[in-house]
Design an enzyme around this catalytic site. Structure first.
Site, PDB file in Angstrom:
ATOM      1  N   LYS A  29     -42.040 102.496  77.338  1.00 42.98           N
ATOM      2  CA  LYS A  29     -42.534 103.123  76.107  1.00 42.98           C
ATOM      3  C   LYS A  29     -41.534 104.177  75.629  1.00 42.98           C
ATOM      4  O   LYS A  29     -40.643 104.582  76.398  1.00 42.98           O
ATOM      5  CB  LYS A  29     -43.905 103.745  76.375  1.00 42.98           C
ATOM      6  CG  LYS A  29     -43.893 104.751  77.511  1.00 42.98           C
ATOM      7  CD  LYS A  29     -45.289 105.048  78.024  1.00 42.98           C
ATOM      8  CE  LYS A  29     -45.204 106.086  79.127  1.00 42.98           C
ATOM      9  NZ  LYS A  29     -46.523 106.444  79.654  1.00 42.98           N
ATOM     10  N   TYR A  63     -27.880 132.698  66.125  1.00 43.91           N
ATOM     11  CA  TYR A  63     -29.051 133.177  65.390  1.00 43.91           C
ATOM     12  C   TYR A  63     -29.752 134.302  66.144  1.00 43.91           C
ATOM     13  O   TYR A  63     -29.937 134.231  67.361  1.00 43.91           O
ATOM     14  CB  TYR A  63     -30.062 132.044  65.180  1.00 43.91           C
ATOM     15  CG  TYR A  63     -29.681 131.083  64.084  1.00 43.91           C
ATOM     16  CD1 TYR A  63     -29.509 131.523  62.762  1.00 43.91           C
ATOM     17  CD2 TYR A  63     -29.507 129.735  64.345  1.00 43.91           C
ATOM     18  CE1 TYR A  63     -29.174 130.638  61.747  1.00 43.91           C
ATOM     19  CE2 TYR A  63     -29.180 128.834  63.341  1.00 43.91           C
ATOM     20  CZ  TYR A  63     -29.015 129.300  62.044  1.00 43.91           C
ATOM     21  OH  TYR A  63     -28.679 128.428  61.048  1.00 43.91           O
TER      22      TYR A  63
HETATM   23  C1  LIG Z   1     -46.198 106.496  81.038  1.00 45.08           C
HETATM   24  C2  LIG Z   1     -47.119 105.808  81.946  1.00 45.08           C
HETATM   25  C3  LIG Z   1     -46.678 105.377  83.206  1.00 45.08           C
HETATM   26  C4  LIG Z   1     -45.320 105.757  83.777  1.00 45.08           C
HETATM   27  O1  LIG Z   1     -45.449 107.040  84.317  1.00 45.08           O
HETATM   28  P1  LIG Z   1     -44.238 107.830  85.012  1.00 45.08           P
HETATM   29  O2  LIG Z   1     -44.833 109.115  85.406  1.00 45.08           O
HETATM   30  O3  LIG Z   1     -43.188 107.983  83.961  1.00 45.08           O
HETATM   31  O4  LIG Z   1     -43.766 107.007  86.148  1.00 45.08           O
HETATM   32  C5  LIG Z   1     -47.549 104.636  83.975  1.00 45.08           C
HETATM   33  N1  LIG Z   1     -48.801 104.341  83.545  1.00 45.08           N
HETATM   34  C6  LIG Z   1     -49.265 104.755  82.345  1.00 45.08           C
HETATM   35  C7  LIG Z   1     -50.640 104.410  81.949  1.00 45.08           C
HETATM   36  C8  LIG Z   1     -48.451 105.509  81.522  1.00 45.08           C
HETATM   37  O5  LIG Z   1     -48.932 105.948  80.354  1.00 45.08           O
END
Ligand SMILES: *Cc1c(COP(=O)(O)O)cnc(C)c1O
Length: 350
Positions: A39, A250
Protein backbone atom coordinates in the site's frame (compact mmCIF):
# COMPACT_ATOMS: atom_id res chain seq x y z
CA UNK A 1 11.40 19.79 -26.37
CA UNK A 2 14.72 20.32 -24.53
CA UNK A 3 16.08 17.24 -22.73
CA UNK A 4 14.72 16.49 -19.27
CA UNK A 5 17.02 18.15 -16.70
CA UNK A 6 18.89 15.85 -14.31
CA UNK A 7 17.17 15.38 -10.94
CA UNK A 8 19.00 17.07 -8.04
CA UNK A 9 17.57 14.54 -5.60
CA UNK A 10 17.74 10.79 -5.90
CA UNK A 11 16.51 7.73 -4.08
CA UNK A 12 18.36 4.50 -4.66
CA UNK A 13 16.30 1.41 -3.90
CA UNK A 14 18.24 -1.77 -3.23
CA UNK A 15 15.85 -4.47 -4.41
CA UNK A 16 18.27 -7.23 -3.37
CA UNK A 17 18.10 -5.88 0.19
CA UNK A 18 14.29 -5.87 -0.09
CA UNK A 19 14.41 -9.50 -1.24
CA UNK A 20 16.77 -10.46 1.61
CA UNK A 21 14.41 -8.84 4.12
CA UNK A 22 11.50 -10.72 2.57
CA UNK A 23 13.39 -14.00 2.92
CA UNK A 24 14.07 -13.24 6.59
CA UNK A 25 10.37 -12.71 7.36
CA UNK A 26 9.34 -15.68 5.21
CA UNK A 27 11.77 -17.98 7.06
CA UNK A 28 10.77 -16.63 10.45
CA UNK A 29 7.08 -17.12 9.69
CA UNK A 30 7.38 -20.62 8.22
CA UNK A 31 5.39 -22.69 7.49
CA UNK A 32 2.97 -19.80 6.97
CA UNK A 33 3.00 -18.23 3.52
CA UNK A 34 4.51 -14.75 3.50
CA UNK A 35 2.76 -11.90 1.70
CA UNK A 36 3.79 -8.25 1.37
CA UNK A 37 2.04 -4.96 2.13
CA UNK A 38 2.59 -2.67 -0.86
CA UNK A 39 0.00 0.00 0.00
CA UNK A 40 0.96 3.68 -0.30
CA UNK A 41 2.99 2.87 -3.41
CA UNK A 42 5.07 0.27 -1.64
CA UNK A 43 5.60 2.55 1.39
CA UNK A 44 6.91 5.27 -0.95
CA UNK A 45 9.44 3.02 -2.66
CA UNK A 46 7.45 2.08 -5.78
CA UNK A 47 4.82 -0.66 -5.57
CA UNK A 48 5.39 -2.02 -9.07
CA UNK A 49 9.10 -2.60 -8.54
CA UNK A 50 8.44 -4.19 -5.15
CA UNK A 51 5.78 -6.56 -6.52
CA UNK A 52 7.98 -7.64 -9.43
CA UNK A 53 11.00 -8.30 -7.22
CA UNK A 54 9.13 -10.10 -4.44
CA UNK A 55 7.21 -12.24 -6.93
CA UNK A 56 10.61 -13.59 -7.98
CA UNK A 57 11.20 -14.52 -4.33
CA UNK A 58 8.01 -16.56 -4.31
CA UNK A 59 5.68 -13.97 -2.77
CA UNK A 60 2.13 -14.55 -4.02
CA UNK A 61 -0.05 -12.27 -1.85
CA UNK A 62 0.15 -8.48 -2.00
CA UNK A 63 -1.85 -6.00 0.05
CA UNK A 64 -2.98 -2.54 -1.04
CA UNK A 65 -5.35 -0.14 0.74
CA UNK A 66 -7.68 0.93 -2.05
CA UNK A 67 -8.98 0.02 -5.50
CA UNK A 68 -7.11 3.03 -6.89
CA UNK A 69 -3.91 1.38 -5.71
CA UNK A 70 -5.08 -1.98 -7.06
CA UNK A 71 -5.79 -0.44 -10.48
CA UNK A 72 -2.25 0.95 -10.61
CA UNK A 73 -0.86 -2.57 -10.30
CA UNK A 74 -3.09 -4.17 -12.93
CA UNK A 75 -2.70 -6.35 -14.86
CA UNK A 76 -1.09 -8.60 -12.31
CA UNK A 77 1.17 -11.47 -13.30
CA UNK A 78 -0.58 -14.84 -13.41
CA UNK A 79 -0.56 -16.56 -10.02
CA UNK A 80 -0.32 -13.42 -7.89
CA UNK A 81 -3.16 -12.33 -5.62
CA UNK A 82 -3.94 -8.76 -4.70
CA UNK A 83 -5.94 -8.05 -1.53
CA UNK A 84 -7.64 -4.67 -1.04
CA UNK A 85 -7.57 -3.92 2.67
CA UNK A 86 -10.24 -1.23 2.74
CA UNK A 87 -12.82 -3.53 1.20
CA UNK A 88 -15.13 -1.66 -1.09
CA UNK A 89 -17.66 1.13 -1.26
CA UNK A 90 -20.49 1.08 -3.82
CA UNK A 91 -18.47 3.33 -6.15
CA UNK A 92 -15.69 0.73 -6.28
CA UNK A 93 -17.91 -2.02 -7.68
CA UNK A 94 -17.18 -1.54 -11.40
CA UNK A 95 -13.44 -1.68 -10.67
CA UNK A 96 -13.77 -4.56 -8.24
CA UNK A 97 -15.78 -6.58 -10.75
CA UNK A 98 -13.36 -5.84 -13.58
CA UNK A 99 -10.22 -6.82 -11.69
CA UNK A 100 -9.35 -10.17 -10.23
CA UNK A 101 -8.45 -8.88 -6.76
CA UNK A 102 -9.90 -9.79 -3.38
CA UNK A 103 -11.72 -7.18 -1.32
CA UNK A 104 -11.12 -7.51 2.41
CA UNK A 105 -14.69 -7.09 3.67
CA UNK A 106 -14.81 -5.00 6.83
CA UNK A 107 -18.43 -4.16 7.54
CA UNK A 108 -21.89 -5.76 7.21
CA UNK A 109 -22.56 -3.24 4.39
CA UNK A 110 -19.50 -4.44 2.48
CA UNK A 111 -20.54 -8.06 2.98
CA UNK A 112 -24.04 -7.28 1.65
CA UNK A 113 -22.60 -5.44 -1.35
CA UNK A 114 -20.32 -8.31 -2.27
CA UNK A 115 -23.01 -10.90 -1.74
CA UNK A 116 -25.24 -9.09 -4.21
CA UNK A 117 -22.59 -8.20 -6.79
CA UNK A 118 -20.29 -11.22 -6.85
CA UNK A 119 -21.64 -14.02 -4.64
CA UNK A 120 -19.51 -16.66 -6.35
CA UNK A 121 -16.21 -14.82 -6.25
CA UNK A 122 -13.86 -15.33 -3.30
CA UNK A 123 -13.29 -12.50 -0.86
CA UNK A 124 -11.31 -11.87 2.31
CA UNK A 125 -12.76 -10.82 5.65
CA UNK A 126 -11.24 -8.61 8.36
CA UNK A 127 -12.46 -9.18 11.88
CA UNK A 128 -11.82 -6.66 14.62
CA UNK A 129 -10.19 -8.21 17.68
CA UNK A 130 -9.80 -5.08 19.77
CA UNK A 131 -8.04 -2.44 17.70
CA UNK A 132 -11.38 -0.81 16.84
CA UNK A 133 -10.26 0.29 13.45
CA UNK A 134 -11.53 -1.60 10.38
CA UNK A 135 -13.21 -4.97 10.67
CA UNK A 136 -16.37 -6.87 11.46
CA UNK A 137 -17.21 -7.53 15.08
CA UNK A 138 -16.47 -11.14 16.05
CA UNK A 139 -20.13 -11.59 17.01
CA UNK A 140 -21.25 -10.87 13.43
CA UNK A 141 -19.10 -13.74 12.16
CA UNK A 142 -20.62 -16.09 14.74
CA UNK A 143 -24.14 -15.00 13.79
CA UNK A 144 -23.82 -16.34 10.24
CA UNK A 145 -23.30 -13.04 8.43
CA UNK A 146 -20.81 -14.69 6.07
CA UNK A 147 -22.69 -17.91 5.39
CA UNK A 148 -22.38 -18.95 1.77
CA UNK A 149 -19.47 -16.68 0.90
CA UNK A 150 -16.16 -18.16 -0.22
CA UNK A 151 -13.63 -16.67 2.15
CA UNK A 152 -10.04 -16.89 0.94
CA UNK A 153 -8.37 -15.34 3.98
CA UNK A 154 -9.71 -14.33 7.37
CA UNK A 155 -7.66 -11.42 8.75
CA UNK A 156 -7.25 -9.49 11.91
CA UNK A 157 -4.69 -6.81 12.74
CA UNK A 158 -2.60 -6.28 15.87
CA UNK A 159 -2.61 -2.89 17.57
CA UNK A 160 0.53 -3.30 19.71
CA UNK A 161 2.72 -5.87 17.94
CA UNK A 162 5.71 -3.49 18.18
CA UNK A 163 5.38 -3.59 21.99
CA UNK A 164 6.53 -7.14 22.77
CA UNK A 165 5.27 -7.04 26.35
CA UNK A 166 1.86 -5.56 25.70
CA UNK A 167 -0.97 -7.76 27.04
CA UNK A 168 -3.05 -6.56 24.08
CA UNK A 169 -1.19 -9.02 21.82
CA UNK A 170 -2.27 -12.19 23.61
CA UNK A 171 -5.76 -10.81 24.12
CA UNK A 172 -6.14 -10.21 20.37
CA UNK A 173 -4.63 -13.61 19.62
CA UNK A 174 -7.20 -15.34 21.81
CA UNK A 175 -10.06 -13.37 20.23
CA UNK A 176 -8.79 -14.21 16.74
CA UNK A 177 -8.62 -17.93 17.52
CA UNK A 178 -12.25 -17.94 18.56
CA UNK A 179 -13.35 -16.45 15.24
CA UNK A 180 -10.93 -18.57 13.21
CA UNK A 181 -12.45 -21.70 14.73
CA UNK A 182 -15.95 -20.69 13.63
CA UNK A 183 -15.35 -19.37 10.12
CA UNK A 184 -14.40 -21.80 7.35
CA UNK A 185 -11.80 -19.68 5.57
CA UNK A 186 -9.09 -21.14 3.35
CA UNK A 187 -6.38 -19.26 5.33
CA UNK A 188 -6.00 -17.16 8.46
CA UNK A 189 -3.69 -14.12 8.79
CA UNK A 190 -2.88 -11.98 11.82
CA UNK A 191 0.73 -10.82 11.73
CA UNK A 192 2.30 -7.70 10.26
CA UNK A 193 6.13 -7.31 10.41
CA UNK A 194 6.21 -6.89 14.17
CA UNK A 195 3.62 -9.62 14.63
CA UNK A 196 5.87 -12.13 12.86
CA UNK A 197 8.52 -11.33 15.49
CA UNK A 198 6.08 -12.18 18.29
CA UNK A 199 6.47 -15.91 17.61
CA UNK A 200 4.84 -18.84 15.90
CA UNK A 201 1.52 -18.50 17.75
CA UNK A 202 0.92 -15.39 15.67
CA UNK A 203 1.83 -16.77 12.24
CA UNK A 204 -1.26 -18.82 11.23
CA UNK A 205 -1.36 -19.51 7.45
CA UNK A 206 -0.33 -16.21 5.88
CA UNK A 207 1.60 -13.16 7.13
CA UNK A 208 1.41 -9.54 5.96
CA UNK A 209 4.75 -7.79 6.58
CA UNK A 210 5.30 -4.25 5.28
CA UNK A 211 7.68 -2.00 7.22
CA UNK A 212 10.41 -4.58 7.77
CA UNK A 213 10.61 -5.42 4.07
CA UNK A 214 11.56 -1.81 3.41
CA UNK A 215 14.31 -1.81 6.03
CA UNK A 216 12.32 -0.52 8.99
CA UNK A 217 13.01 -2.30 12.27
CA UNK A 218 9.55 -3.21 13.61
CA UNK A 219 10.54 -5.04 16.77
CA UNK A 220 13.71 -5.63 18.84
CA UNK A 221 13.95 -9.24 17.56
CA UNK A 222 14.48 -7.96 13.99
CA UNK A 223 17.43 -5.76 14.93
CA UNK A 224 20.55 -6.68 12.99
CA UNK A 225 18.68 -8.98 10.60
CA UNK A 226 17.27 -6.48 8.12
CA UNK A 227 19.12 -4.56 5.44
CA UNK A 228 18.51 -0.92 4.62
CA UNK A 229 16.65 -0.61 1.31
CA UNK A 230 16.70 3.10 0.58
CA UNK A 231 19.50 5.59 0.16
CA UNK A 232 18.60 9.26 -0.32
CA UNK A 233 20.99 11.80 -1.79
CA UNK A 234 20.72 15.49 -2.63
CA UNK A 235 23.01 17.87 -4.47
CA UNK A 236 24.83 20.84 -2.95
CA UNK A 237 23.50 24.12 -4.40
CA UNK A 238 25.60 26.67 -2.53
CA UNK A 239 28.44 26.91 -0.02
CA UNK A 240 28.55 29.67 2.53
CA UNK A 241 30.92 30.92 5.25
CA UNK A 242 29.42 32.25 8.47
CA UNK A 243 30.83 34.55 11.13
CA UNK A 244 29.95 34.29 14.82
CA UNK A 245 26.48 35.76 15.39
CA UNK A 246 25.16 34.96 11.89
CA UNK A 247 21.86 33.13 11.89
CA UNK A 248 20.49 30.50 9.55
CA UNK A 249 17.12 29.77 7.95
CA UNK A 250 13.52 30.69 8.68
CA UNK A 251 12.95 32.22 12.10
CA UNK A 252 16.69 32.27 12.75
CA UNK A 253 16.53 29.18 14.94
CA UNK A 254 20.29 28.70 14.66
CA UNK A 255 22.91 31.31 15.53
CA UNK A 256 26.58 30.59 14.81
CA UNK A 257 28.80 30.77 17.87
CA UNK A 258 31.98 30.44 15.81
CA UNK A 259 33.05 30.77 12.21
CA UNK A 260 31.61 27.91 10.16
CA UNK A 261 31.09 26.66 6.64
CA UNK A 262 27.68 25.52 5.45
CA UNK A 263 26.33 23.65 2.44
CA UNK A 264 22.82 24.34 1.16
CA UNK A 265 21.33 21.18 -0.26
CA UNK A 266 18.45 20.43 -2.60
CA UNK A 267 16.04 18.76 -0.16
CA UNK A 268 13.16 19.98 1.94
CA UNK A 269 9.95 19.11 3.66
CA UNK A 270 8.19 18.81 0.31
CA UNK A 271 10.44 15.78 -0.15
CA UNK A 272 9.34 14.25 3.12
CA UNK A 273 12.33 15.64 4.99
CA UNK A 274 10.02 17.22 7.51
CA UNK A 275 10.77 20.15 9.80
CA UNK A 276 11.18 17.73 12.69
CA UNK A 277 14.74 17.32 11.38
CA UNK A 278 15.47 21.03 11.88
CA UNK A 279 18.64 21.31 14.00
CA UNK A 280 18.40 17.50 14.59
CA UNK A 281 19.02 15.58 11.36
CA UNK A 282 22.29 14.79 9.71
CA UNK A 283 23.75 14.11 6.30
CA UNK A 284 26.94 12.33 5.28
CA UNK A 285 29.65 13.36 2.91
CA UNK A 286 32.35 10.80 2.37
CA UNK A 287 31.03 8.96 5.41
CA UNK A 288 31.43 11.99 7.69
CA UNK A 289 28.50 13.46 9.57
CA UNK A 290 27.19 16.95 8.70
CA UNK A 291 24.54 18.15 11.17
CA UNK A 292 21.42 19.91 9.90
CA UNK A 293 21.60 23.60 10.78
CA UNK A 294 18.48 25.72 11.34
CA UNK A 295 15.02 25.00 10.06
CA UNK A 296 14.33 22.69 7.14
CA UNK A 297 12.57 24.68 4.37
CA UNK A 298 10.20 23.42 1.68
CA UNK A 299 12.94 22.75 -0.86
CA UNK A 300 16.20 23.41 0.98
CA UNK A 301 18.17 22.19 3.96
CA UNK A 302 21.43 23.57 5.34
CA UNK A 303 24.17 21.33 6.75
CA UNK A 304 27.41 22.07 8.58
CA UNK A 305 30.49 21.11 6.56
CA UNK A 306 33.04 23.06 8.64
CA UNK A 307 34.99 19.98 9.65
CA UNK A 308 35.03 18.40 6.20
CA UNK A 309 37.56 18.45 3.41
CA UNK A 310 36.61 20.97 0.69
CA UNK A 311 33.42 20.14 -1.17
CA UNK A 312 31.92 21.72 -4.29
CA UNK A 313 28.60 22.84 -5.63
CA UNK A 314 27.03 19.83 -7.36
CA UNK A 315 28.52 17.31 -4.94
CA UNK A 316 26.10 14.70 -3.63
CA UNK A 317 25.23 14.52 0.04
CA UNK A 318 23.69 11.42 1.59
CA UNK A 319 20.75 12.13 3.87
CA UNK A 320 20.73 10.03 7.03
CA UNK A 321 17.56 8.00 6.67
CA UNK A 322 18.66 5.06 8.79
CA UNK A 323 15.07 4.43 9.78
CA UNK A 324 15.32 3.68 13.52
CA UNK A 325 17.87 6.46 14.04
CA UNK A 326 16.07 9.05 11.91
CA UNK A 327 12.85 8.14 13.71
CA UNK A 328 14.50 8.65 17.11
CA UNK A 329 15.95 12.07 16.26
CA UNK A 330 12.86 13.40 14.48
CA UNK A 331 10.01 11.87 16.46
CA UNK A 332 8.51 10.70 13.14
CA UNK A 333 7.64 7.03 12.82
CA UNK A 334 9.64 4.81 10.48
CA UNK A 335 6.41 4.48 8.49
CA UNK A 336 6.11 8.24 8.10
CA UNK A 337 9.72 8.55 7.02
CA UNK A 338 9.14 6.07 4.19
CA UNK A 339 5.68 7.08 3.03
CA UNK A 340 6.46 10.81 2.99
CA UNK A 341 9.33 10.41 0.50
CA UNK A 342 8.06 12.68 -2.23
CA UNK A 343 7.71 12.45 -6.00
CA UNK A 344 10.70 14.74 -6.61
CA UNK A 345 13.19 11.98 -5.90
CA UNK A 346 14.46 10.27 -8.99
CA UNK A 347 14.04 6.63 -8.04
CA UNK A 348 16.77 4.26 -9.14
CA UNK A 349 16.41 0.53 -8.62
CA UNK A 350 19.45 -1.66 -8.05
C1 LIG B 1 -0.13 -1.88 6.75
C2 LIG B 1 -0.66 -3.17 7.20
C3 LIG B 1 0.19 -4.26 7.38
C4 LIG B 1 1.71 -4.14 7.31
O1 LIG B 1 2.14 -3.67 8.56
P1 LIG B 1 3.67 -3.39 8.91
O2 LIG B 1 3.63 -2.90 10.30
O3 LIG B 1 4.13 -2.34 7.95
O4 LIG B 1 4.41 -4.66 8.73
C5 LIG B 1 -0.37 -5.48 7.69
N1 LIG B 1 -1.71 -5.62 7.84
C6 LIG B 1 -2.57 -4.58 7.70
C7 LIG B 1 -4.01 -4.81 7.89
C8 LIG B 1 -2.07 -3.33 7.39
O5 LIG B 1 -2.92 -2.30 7.29
Amino acid sequence: MPPHPPAPLRLTVDLDALAANYRWFAARGEPAECGAAVKADGYGIGARAVVDRLAREGCRDFFVATWCEAAELMPLTEGLRLHVLHGLLPGDLPTALAFDALPVLNTPEQVALWRTAAPDRPCDVMVDTGMNRLGLPATAVGAGLLDGLTVDTLHSHLACADEPDSPTNSRQLAAFRVVADILPARRRALANSAGICLGSDYHFDLTRPGLGLYGGVPHPAAKGHLRPVIRAEAQVLQLRDLSPGDCVGYNATFVASAAMRLAVINLGYADGYLRAFSNHGQAFIGGRSCPVIGRVSMDLTVVDVTALPPIAVGDWVEIDLDLPRASAVSGLSQYELLTCLGPRYQRRYL
